[in-house]
Design a protein around this motif. Structure first.
Motif, PDB file in Angstrom:
ATOM      1  N   LEU A 169      29.502   6.485 -12.399  1.00 57.50           N
ATOM      2  CA  LEU A 169      30.400   7.174 -11.990  1.00 57.50           C
ATOM      3  C   LEU A 169      30.412   6.238 -10.305  1.00 57.50           C
ATOM      4  O   LEU A 169      29.024   6.105 -10.251  1.00 57.50           O
ATOM      5  CB  LEU A 169      30.732   8.372 -11.744  1.00 57.50           C
ATOM      6  N   PRO A 170      31.244   5.730 -10.101  1.00 54.16           N
ATOM      7  CA  PRO A 170      31.591   5.227  -8.777  1.00 54.16           C
ATOM      8  C   PRO A 170      31.219   7.079  -7.889  1.00 54.16           C
ATOM      9  O   PRO A 170      32.058   7.531  -8.077  1.00 54.16           O
ATOM     10  CB  PRO A 170      32.812   4.426  -8.332  1.00 54.16           C
ATOM     11  N   HIS A 171      30.264   6.078  -6.700  1.00 52.55           N
ATOM     12  CA  HIS A 171      29.874   6.993  -5.322  1.00 52.55           C
ATOM     13  C   HIS A 171      31.454   8.087  -5.452  1.00 52.55           C
ATOM     14  O   HIS A 171      31.794   8.981  -4.892  1.00 52.55           O
ATOM     15  CB  HIS A 171      28.759   7.088  -4.815  1.00 52.55           C
ATOM     16  N   TRP A 172      32.358   6.735  -4.849  1.00 47.72           N
ATOM     17  CA  TRP A 172      33.439   7.048  -4.473  1.00 47.72           C
ATOM     18  C   TRP A 172      34.499   8.617  -4.541  1.00 47.72           C
ATOM     19  O   TRP A 172      35.214   9.338  -4.485  1.00 47.72           O
ATOM     20  CB  TRP A 172      34.368   6.089  -4.263  1.00 47.72           C
ATOM     21  N   MET A 173      34.123   8.546  -6.453  1.00 49.02           N
ATOM     22  CA  MET A 173      35.450   9.228  -7.115  1.00 49.02           C
ATOM     23  C   MET A 173      34.547  10.480  -6.962  1.00 49.02           C
ATOM     24  O   MET A 173      35.618  11.489  -7.352  1.00 49.02           O
ATOM     25  CB  MET A 173      35.399   8.370  -8.477  1.00 49.02           C
ATOM     26  N   ALA A 174      33.126  10.202  -6.868  1.00 48.71           N
ATOM     27  CA  ALA A 174      32.210  11.553  -7.239  1.00 48.71           C
ATOM     28  C   ALA A 174      32.804  12.520  -6.078  1.00 48.71           C
ATOM     29  O   ALA A 174      32.286  13.580  -6.173  1.00 48.71           O
ATOM     30  CB  ALA A 174      30.873  11.475  -7.606  1.00 48.71           C
ATOM     31  N   GLU A 175      32.661  12.081  -4.973  1.00 53.11           N
ATOM     32  CA  GLU A 175      32.689  11.904  -3.591  1.00 53.11           C
ATOM     33  C   GLU A 175      33.662  12.939  -3.588  1.00 53.11           C
ATOM     34  O   GLU A 175      33.964  14.225  -3.298  1.00 53.11           O
ATOM     35  CB  GLU A 175      32.504  11.150  -2.024  1.00 53.11           C
TER      36      GLU A 175
END
Length: 240
Positions: A169-175
């Motif tokens: 997952l992209p970290h930005w989306m996970a956040e």
């Protein structure tokens, strides 16, 4: 020729007007359909009452100059006759639901991933994945393909958050997911990372009307800092 001259005249008139007005079509990768980008488009329309904006999602990147709409794409794009501008890079990592890790244990090394369920509903890892480590170099993974495929990032995230296994997952989306659903995801193998995904802005070459130029500048200014701060660098490759 008459139609082309009429279009050029219309663009010239729009440039002479003080206000930004007219119709615009913007296409985005489905990962940006909600949240950050849609909010920016709502703000743009609110700031410019003379604008009519059509926001569309795309499942594939533009393939030719006939795609004249502005497009924001996640990932690499082949040469397609449009101007390509990199807005930033989205770092990625491995994630799983905490309950899954309690049941199966957390991987300590990429070699341990062979013992875990792998979630790849988007098909992004079907040709293999390379994980990068600052000291240990690179590790190539061959992972089983998913028997279920989707074309929406949110469905891929949901599958991981339901405890189906580990996935990228992209970290930005996970956040963003964790802001609304705390405790639904946890990172794994944080020192190992796949390559980042470029965020690409595509638009036609040549002289652009005022409305398009204004929107392009709005998009550039609205890019999250976390995308700008990351500059991908190649990792050293060591023999194992």
């Amino acid at each position: 020729q008459i139609l082309r001259l009429a279009e050029q005249s219309q663009r010239a008139l729009e440039d002479l007007r003080a206000e930004v007005s007219g119709e615009l079509t913007v296409q985005v990768h489905n990962a940006f359909a909600r949240g950050w980008f849609s909010q920016q488009m709502e703000n743009f329309v609110a700031d410019h009452p003379g604008v009519r904006l059509d926001l569309q999602t795309r499942l594939t990147p533009p393939t030719g100059p006939e795609d004249e709409a502005l497009c924001v794409w996640l990932g690499t794009v082949d040469e397609c006759g449009l101007r390509q501008e990199t807005l930033g890079h989205m770092r990625r990592g491995l994630y799983a639901h905490p309950d899954y890790l309690r049941r199966h244990g957390a991987p300590r090394h990429p070699r341990d991933l062979a013992e875990h369920a792998w979630v790849d509903l988007l098909g992004t890892s079907e040709h293999g994945v390379t994980l990068h480590h600052a000291r240990e170099g690179e590790w190539d993974l061959t992972l089983p393909p998913s028997r279920l495929r989707v074309d929406q990032y949110v469905l891929h995230i949901d599958a991981i958050a339901r405890g189906g296994g580990l996935g990228l997952l992209p970290h930005w989306m996970a956040e963003k997911r964790l802001q609304h659903h705390p405790g639904s995801l946890t990172p794994c193998l944080e020192e190992w990372a796949p390559s980042s995904l470029p965020i690409t802005l595509l638009y036609p070459f040549g002289r652009l009307p005022r409305k398009t130029v204004t929107l392009l500048e709005r998009i550039r200014q609205a890019v999250p800092d976390s995308w700008r701060l990351h500059a991908p660098a190649p990792s050293p490759r060591f023999s194992r």
